[in-house]
Design a protein around this motif. Structure first.
Motif, PDB file in Angstrom:
ATOM      1  N   SER A 158       0.952  -1.160   0.085  1.00 58.12           N
ATOM      2  CA  SER A 158       0.093   0.162   0.040  1.00 58.12           C
ATOM      3  C   SER A 158       0.802   1.233   0.028  1.00 58.12           C
ATOM      4  N   HIS A 183      -4.215  -7.697  -3.033  1.00 53.82           N
ATOM      5  CA  HIS A 183      -4.100  -6.437  -3.037  1.00 53.82           C
ATOM      6  C   HIS A 183      -4.467  -5.800  -4.294  1.00 53.82           C
ATOM      7  N   THR A 219      -7.999  -3.345  -4.560  1.00 52.94           N
ATOM      8  CA  THR A 219      -7.851  -1.804  -4.655  1.00 52.94           C
ATOM      9  C   THR A 219      -8.248  -1.469  -6.102  1.00 52.94           C
TER      10      THR A 219
END
Length: 253
Positions: free
Chosen positions: A170, A238, A242
């Motif tokens: 992130s 991830h 996202t």
């Protein structure tokens, strides 16, 4: 802080100090994989720690001995407006007055928006902190380094797994995540050859966050090769969390 952790922090701070003595302005990517070193490095640098939110006060704080240490430069990525432009003007003023400045950032240089005129990030010398060496970790007879070694965070108390991978991914930004995803799942789904096709700034960010290592010949590899499967799984999770699904663009009938 244990003596072992203090020694690791001192060694990294020495690298930064040497670069500061040569360049007076340095950029250090210091994210989740290095978190336990953050406070110790700041202490060892013997400077004045400041936040982006305090930028109007930096000139007053610059009278303290040692470098000015900006501990959260990544706020310039997260905050709307030309914050980095304001920071640039203040830093150049400090440099003109003979002050040394250390920029600590969880985000890599590639994540920052371009600033018209001279860029403080381009003018700063890059300091990439090394991961742990075997000699820096004490293992008793019959003991082996934990999973996730040589990330400092793992060796100094953070469990290796989904949460730390998520934190690291992130911080590097979606551009670098997308490039890594392409390298590992499309260019070379069964190996690591795809890393060679990443751009220099992408590799810089991945090296700075601890995911990639660069050998003496300039060839990239995973810093944690034994955790390649875990990285692929974390990366896939991830990206799925996202990236918003694309819409068809068709109007309902």
């Amino acid at each position: 802080m244990t003596a072992e952790l203090e020694a690791v922090c001192a060694a990294r701070a020495e690298l930064i100090s040497k670069s500061l003595s040569r360049h007076r302005l340095v950029f250090v990517q210091l994210g989740a994989a290095f978190d336990p070193l953050r406070d110790g490095i700041c202490v060892q640098l013997k400077g004045q720690c400041v936040s982006i939110d305090q930028r109007t006060e930096w000139n007053q704080k610059s009278s303290s001995p040692g470098p000015l240490i900006v501990t959260d430069l990544e706020r310039c990525v997260e905050t709307a407006g030309d914050v980095l432009g304001e920071v640039r003007a203040i830093i150049f003023s400090l440099l003109d007055d003979g002050k040394a400045v250390c920029l600590l950032s969880r985000a890599p240089r590639l994540s920052y928006r371009p600033v018209p005129g001279s860029s403080v990030l381009e003018d700063a010398a890059l300091v990439t902190l090394p991961l742990l060496a075997a000699s820096e970790i004490e293992c008793g007879p019959g003991e082996y380094p934990s999973s996730g070694w040589p990330w400092p965070a793992v060796s100094f108390g953070v469990p290796f797994g989904t949460e730390i991978y998520e934190a690291v991914l992130s911080e590097v930004g979606q551009g670098i995540v997308a490039a890594l995803d392409h390298a590992l799942f499309e260019v070379d789904p069964k190996g690591m050859d795809g890393l060679e096709f990443l751009a220099a700034r992408e590799l810089e960010g991945l090296r700075g966050c601890g995911i990639v290592a660069i050998d003496e010949g300039g060839q990239p590899s995973l810093a944690l090769p034994q955790e390649a499967k875990s990285l692929r799984e974390a990366l896939a999770a991830h990206v799925s969390e996202t990236v918003a699904p694309a819409t068809s663009g068709m109007s309902p009938k």
